[in-house]
Design an enzyme around this catalytic site. Sequence first.
Site, PDB file in Angstrom:
ATOM      1  N   GLU A  15      36.481  14.528 -84.576  1.00  0.00           N
ATOM      2  CA  GLU A  15      35.947  13.488 -85.317  1.00  0.00           C
ATOM      3  C   GLU A  15      36.496  13.508 -86.753  1.00  0.00           C
ATOM      4  O   GLU A  15      36.339  12.633 -87.723  1.00  0.00           O
ATOM      5  CB  GLU A  15      34.380  13.959 -85.594  1.00  0.00           C
ATOM      6  CG  GLU A  15      33.453  12.996 -86.059  1.00  0.00           C
ATOM      7  CD  GLU A  15      32.118  13.292 -85.821  1.00  0.00           C
ATOM      8  OE1 GLU A  15      31.433  13.739 -84.753  1.00  0.00           O
ATOM      9  OE2 GLU A  15      31.104  13.488 -86.820  1.00  0.00           O
ATOM     10  N   ARG A  60      23.819  16.093 -81.409  1.00  0.00           N
ATOM     11  CA  ARG A  60      24.102  17.090 -82.216  1.00  0.00           C
ATOM     12  C   ARG A  60      25.059  16.098 -83.192  1.00  0.00           C
ATOM     13  O   ARG A  60      26.018  15.427 -83.013  1.00  0.00           O
ATOM     14  CB  ARG A  60      25.070  18.005 -81.289  1.00  0.00           C
ATOM     15  CG  ARG A  60      25.702  18.993 -82.323  1.00  0.00           C
ATOM     16  CD  ARG A  60      26.304  20.340 -81.370  1.00  0.00           C
ATOM     17  NE  ARG A  60      27.272  19.769 -80.827  1.00  0.00           N
ATOM     18  CZ  ARG A  60      28.569  19.888 -81.213  1.00  0.00           C
ATOM     19  NH1 ARG A  60      28.754  19.716 -82.522  1.00  0.00           N
ATOM     20  NH2 ARG A  60      29.482  19.257 -80.477  1.00  0.00           N
ATOM     21  N   PHE A 117      31.577  14.431 -91.878  1.00  0.00           N
ATOM     22  CA  PHE A 117      31.191  14.121 -90.532  1.00  0.00           C
ATOM     23  C   PHE A 117      30.237  13.376 -90.510  1.00  0.00           C
ATOM     24  O   PHE A 117      29.550  12.816 -91.372  1.00  0.00           O
ATOM     25  CB  PHE A 117      31.158  15.609 -89.941  1.00  0.00           C
ATOM     26  CG  PHE A 117      32.389  16.450 -88.953  1.00  0.00           C
ATOM     27  CD1 PHE A 117      33.744  15.740 -89.336  1.00  0.00           C
ATOM     28  CD2 PHE A 117      32.196  16.660 -87.877  1.00  0.00           C
ATOM     29  CE1 PHE A 117      34.649  16.257 -88.737  1.00  0.00           C
ATOM     30  CE2 PHE A 117      33.187  17.373 -86.966  1.00  0.00           C
ATOM     31  CZ  PHE A 117      34.480  17.023 -87.407  1.00  0.00           C
ATOM     32  N   LEU A 160      39.568  16.026 -76.129  1.00  0.00           N
ATOM     33  CA  LEU A 160      38.759  15.715 -77.369  1.00  0.00           C
ATOM     34  C   LEU A 160      39.873  15.079 -78.425  1.00  0.00           C
ATOM     35  O   LEU A 160      40.882  15.676 -78.765  1.00  0.00           O
ATOM     36  CB  LEU A 160      38.294  16.879 -77.872  1.00  0.00           C
ATOM     37  CG  LEU A 160      37.269  16.876 -79.212  1.00  0.00           C
ATOM     38  CD1 LEU A 160      36.283  15.886 -79.193  1.00  0.00           C
ATOM     39  CD2 LEU A 160      37.025  18.248 -79.763  1.00  0.00           C
ATOM     40  N   ARG A 220      27.147  10.433 -83.352  1.00  0.00           N
ATOM     41  CA  ARG A 220      27.807  10.206 -82.398  1.00  0.00           C
ATOM     42  C   ARG A 220      27.423   9.384 -81.122  1.00  0.00           C
ATOM     43  O   ARG A 220      28.168   8.761 -80.503  1.00  0.00           O
ATOM     44  CB  ARG A 220      28.290  11.503 -81.758  1.00  0.00           C
ATOM     45  CG  ARG A 220      29.325  12.544 -82.605  1.00  0.00           C
ATOM     46  CD  ARG A 220      29.441  13.982 -81.947  1.00  0.00           C
ATOM     47  NE  ARG A 220      30.507  14.368 -82.663  1.00  0.00           N
ATOM     48  CZ  ARG A 220      30.881  15.749 -82.644  1.00  0.00           C
ATOM     49  NH1 ARG A 220      30.320  16.578 -81.913  1.00  0.00           N
ATOM     50  NH2 ARG A 220      31.770  16.424 -83.357  1.00  0.00           N
ATOM     51  N   HIS A 279      30.775  15.916 -73.547  1.00  0.00           N
ATOM     52  CA  HIS A 279      30.996  16.917 -74.827  1.00  0.00           C
ATOM     53  C   HIS A 279      29.997  17.944 -74.973  1.00  0.00           C
ATOM     54  O   HIS A 279      30.645  19.064 -74.808  1.00  0.00           O
ATOM     55  CB  HIS A 279      31.263  16.061 -76.074  1.00  0.00           C
ATOM     56  CG  HIS A 279      31.693  16.756 -77.143  1.00  0.00           C
ATOM     57  ND1 HIS A 279      32.919  17.485 -77.024  1.00  0.00           N
ATOM     58  CD2 HIS A 279      31.349  16.985 -78.318  1.00  0.00           C
ATOM     59  CE1 HIS A 279      33.094  18.224 -78.205  1.00  0.00           C
ATOM     60  NE2 HIS A 279      32.418  18.045 -79.092  1.00  0.00           N
ATOM     61  N   HIS A 313      30.979  12.432 -76.569  1.00  0.00           N
ATOM     62  CA  HIS A 313      31.913  12.056 -77.608  1.00  0.00           C
ATOM     63  C   HIS A 313      32.385  11.190 -77.692  1.00  0.00           C
ATOM     64  O   HIS A 313      32.998  10.528 -76.695  1.00  0.00           O
ATOM     65  CB  HIS A 313      32.921  13.311 -77.702  1.00  0.00           C
ATOM     66  CG  HIS A 313      33.489  13.645 -79.168  1.00  0.00           C
ATOM     67  ND1 HIS A 313      34.433  12.683 -79.809  1.00  0.00           N
ATOM     68  CD2 HIS A 313      33.244  14.714 -80.107  1.00  0.00           C
ATOM     69  CE1 HIS A 313      34.665  13.336 -81.032  1.00  0.00           C
ATOM     70  NE2 HIS A 313      33.964  14.272 -81.306  1.00  0.00           N
ATOM     71  N   GLN A 343      25.713  14.944 -74.859  1.00  0.00           N
ATOM     72  CA  GLN A 343      26.250  14.108 -75.825  1.00  0.00           C
ATOM     73  C   GLN A 343      27.870  13.809 -75.454  1.00  0.00           C
ATOM     74  O   GLN A 343      28.424  14.667 -74.758  1.00  0.00           O
ATOM     75  CB  GLN A 343      26.518  15.001 -77.217  1.00  0.00           C
ATOM     76  CG  GLN A 343      27.376  14.242 -78.034  1.00  0.00           C
ATOM     77  CD  GLN A 343      27.449  15.108 -79.562  1.00  0.00           C
ATOM     78  OE1 GLN A 343      28.182  16.129 -79.801  1.00  0.00           O
ATOM     79  NE2 GLN A 343      26.451  14.683 -80.334  1.00  0.00           N
TER      80      GLN A 343
END
Lengths: 491, 542
Positions: free
Chosen positions: B249, B378, B118, B246, B280, B344, B232, B230
């Site tokens: 990722e 994050r 990730f 969503l 991100r 997000h 996304h 955040q």
Amino acid sequence: MKRFTVTVYRHNPAKDQRSRYQTYTVAVEEGARVLHLLHAIHAEDPSLSYRYCCGTGQCGSCAVRVNGEPVLACMTEARDGMVIDPLNLPVKKDLLVDMEPVLGKIASIVPKDVECIPSRDEVEALKPLRSCIECLACVSVCPAMEVAEFAGPLSMKQEMRLAIDPRDSCDRITDAIRDGLFMCTTCQYCWKVCPKKIEIPGKAIEKLRRMANQRGLTLPRHAEVATLISETGRSVPKNQPTFLDQVPEVIEPAGPVRGTVGFFVGCMYNNRLPQTALDAMEVLSRNGIRVIIPHEQVCCGSPLIRTGQTDILPDLMEKNIAAFTCRGIDTVVTMCAGCGSTLKNDYRTPFVVKDVNEILTEIGIEEPARLPIRVAYHDPCHLLRGQGIQKQPRELIARVAELVELPVKCCGAGGGTRSGQPEVSKALAGKRAEEIEKAGVEWVISSCPFCEFHIGEHSKRPVKNITTLLLEGYRRKDQDRGGEAGESAAA
Amino acid sequence: MRADDTVECHVLVIGSGGAGVRAAIEAEKHGDTVLVSKSLAGKGGCTPMAEGGYNAALREGDSCVLHKEDTIRGGAYLNNPELVDILVNEAPERFLELVRWGAVFDRTEEGEWAQRSFGGQRIPRTCYAGDRTGHEMMMTLLERLRASNVSVLQEVSIIDLLKREGRVVGAVALDRNGELTAFQADATILATGGAARIYDISTNSATGTGDGFAMGYRAGAELIDMEMVQFHPTGAVYPYDARGRLVTEAVRGEGGILLNSKGERFMERYDPERMELSTRDVVARSIAREIAEGRATPHYGVYLDVTHLSPEKIEEKLPMMLEQFLAFGTDIRKEKMEVAPSAHHFMGGLRITPRCETTVPGLYACGEAAGGVHGANRLGGNSLAETQVFGRRAGDTAGRAPSRGTRIDTRQLENYRRKLDEFHSGGVNPVTVVKKLQEAMWNGAGITRNVHDLERTLVDVEKLAKKKLLAQTPMNRAECFTVQNMCLVASLVIRSALLRGESRGAHVRTDIFQSWDAANSPYGHTYISIHHAGIEERKVPA
């Protein structure tokens, strides 16, 4: 923006005695889902209650019926004219149903004391069952749950998931039997409406029945059927001349040959309803189909698969496949919905399998005479959902008689329920008979020997196979022609 | 309401996502525990929607130290290091606990836990169950919850916390019919998730409305870093009504690449080293810039492409993405996806101690409702771990709280009854307020910010907060409270954004020129409560 007019079920059981339908016209963007339609309605009429949460098909909150079929509102494209109903579960208000009683009963894993990590293979076996989002679409369509203390497809899925999880410490087979493992009619409705396409009948229920069988927990009546098959090759005892006793190996059509097929008769039509199969031969023959009937064919094994007794299945499969391949047949016709579904879904055949309804509509049949009667068509589960055949039977019937639609429902004959859990099977047939009475028809038409025999026992109306109906149309036609010929001769 | 209508318990858990359920399971070991869910337990919150994975240092070559370094670097050095230590040290334990409880995570052929890459990780650390990891965890937790003695109240909306003598002693709620009900508890846990729903385009479920932030704030608790939202990088852009949805990722983790309308792999320009697997904040800004500069796809996004992967790999690793996009008319095995940033996750939230205590006695917080773990950005895969690590901690601390049996002051309920009545004489449809709020926040306090837009948006939000909302039926009352909470949280975001005079992680101020990078920032957390607000200063590392 697009404007859609849709009809929505409204009911507040706390206030109103009766439900009603309300029509709304709202604007939504291109590509909007049913959920967005409901949002648009809610913006205008905040009194509409419905449930939703993730909006991405992952939480299972928003299942409703659209035009009668359960779907996730968030994943189904909105269209003009839709009718939106709650799932067939107790309604709290409008589209909001009570999910808690079912969700609360889902079994939990009871981990063993010793550490145990599933292997990759075990993980791969578990995964398909784990994608369930507990939306209750399956539960809302299950016929057995309506008439019996059956815990339902969701519970069975969970029992299966636990039964194959090496970490679980409980005996899930006896739990599943207690919860009605043998009550499922394998009508396939649950997984056809499952948004995650979890094949609960095939991948959970029949597998659990198989495990029950390995532990000697098969129902005695099912075991008798298995014994009969291993002794006679047939799941139905012979007490009259069978279809195969009465036909040659090849039936040549009356006129020019338009095609050649093999014919797989199945135990019910061979041993119990041979006349129906003979009727079908006459119809095929009249329409130029040359039919080859290997006499060494045996039971397809469906009763064994449905009830988890698959030990001798490979033998049966081998015999049946060889019977057709050794004659160089490339298309095999079935007229039993159960055999057809089994040959298509459980076998790997080197030949194409077609139901008689498919073959007749494909070749285009000679026009029969119309009979002045109203008939209802009962969709056999193993034809409708097992083989996806819905239009063809209707097309054929409409050529002969006036067709009245029935609500689509399992008659209760399948999955070994008729022999194993007769009370469930009877209760379902009773409900079916009521619907048939309500429809006000002279005959019931179907295309499955189990449905025909079972409904026939419970309904006051005669139940006939589609090919028999067609044959009656042809006979009337011949009579009319004979009559006309006679009249002109007299003149 | 009569006093005997009050539900009494030792621990009250508000919220039924991953953190709330984990907290309840833990708390129940110590005393009567009630879990209150605004939705149906397990169906609400964002855990069941979380797709990609759970970060835990499990494999050879990885370590908690590396996990911590990645997390803090990814968080632009704003994370509370003590909380990060707890996250990385306890994530493996909580992961294996989920496995013991029946979770079905992917395994490799070599018999190890499958882990994918990730963003912002130096070593593949993200454990997964296909691309439905959060759902798998939720199913596991629900089984555990159903087997426990926790009483679960479904579709009950907590509207406020009740205090007595400076402590939180319970809460007031509306049941699904919109009727008032009250809870008395020795300890109350907020596990209410985040508030990305205050933005026009969001990945969050319907429950991501920040009720916990708002209730905690009203109860006097301090929140930190509320400006840290955040975005996304990859939310879906079509269909319009489902925009923001969503796109995990994991798509990039499995090898997906980002392309603009000219077919350029534009991440080369923004982060040539980490490319699509940059953090991100960086990827989201890069995409936003490509779109703003006219290199957008037909639906105003960029392309996310996996067509170079084998169909089998897509089917195995990304089954849910495949299924979702198919439902919306795109076969990702053959066609590129179109994506754009989507609100997000809230990195900020209630200030907590390592024991999940908030600044108000009797009140605890965990999961996205709490702040400090993720700093200014994050890392993907850290929040599912957070739900379990801090969910358990909150449940444990709350469970061990002394039994006080302090009665709620039932006279307070009169105020709420009055408020309910007011909703029935209001005139504004809450739906229209939400829509205006979401648009205002997206335009004025979104991916990039400046003082002018923030101040203007704050005025707009405060106006919206004062609207006299209409509840047409009692069942619409909860919605009115939620909308008021959303407005309050939006104002906290803006006020915090104004407090932070720097760009850091997800918070980008285009009107401020700064001479420092994140590691050398003179600032710490922003903090905000009914009593005070400000920004911590910190010693710049030498």
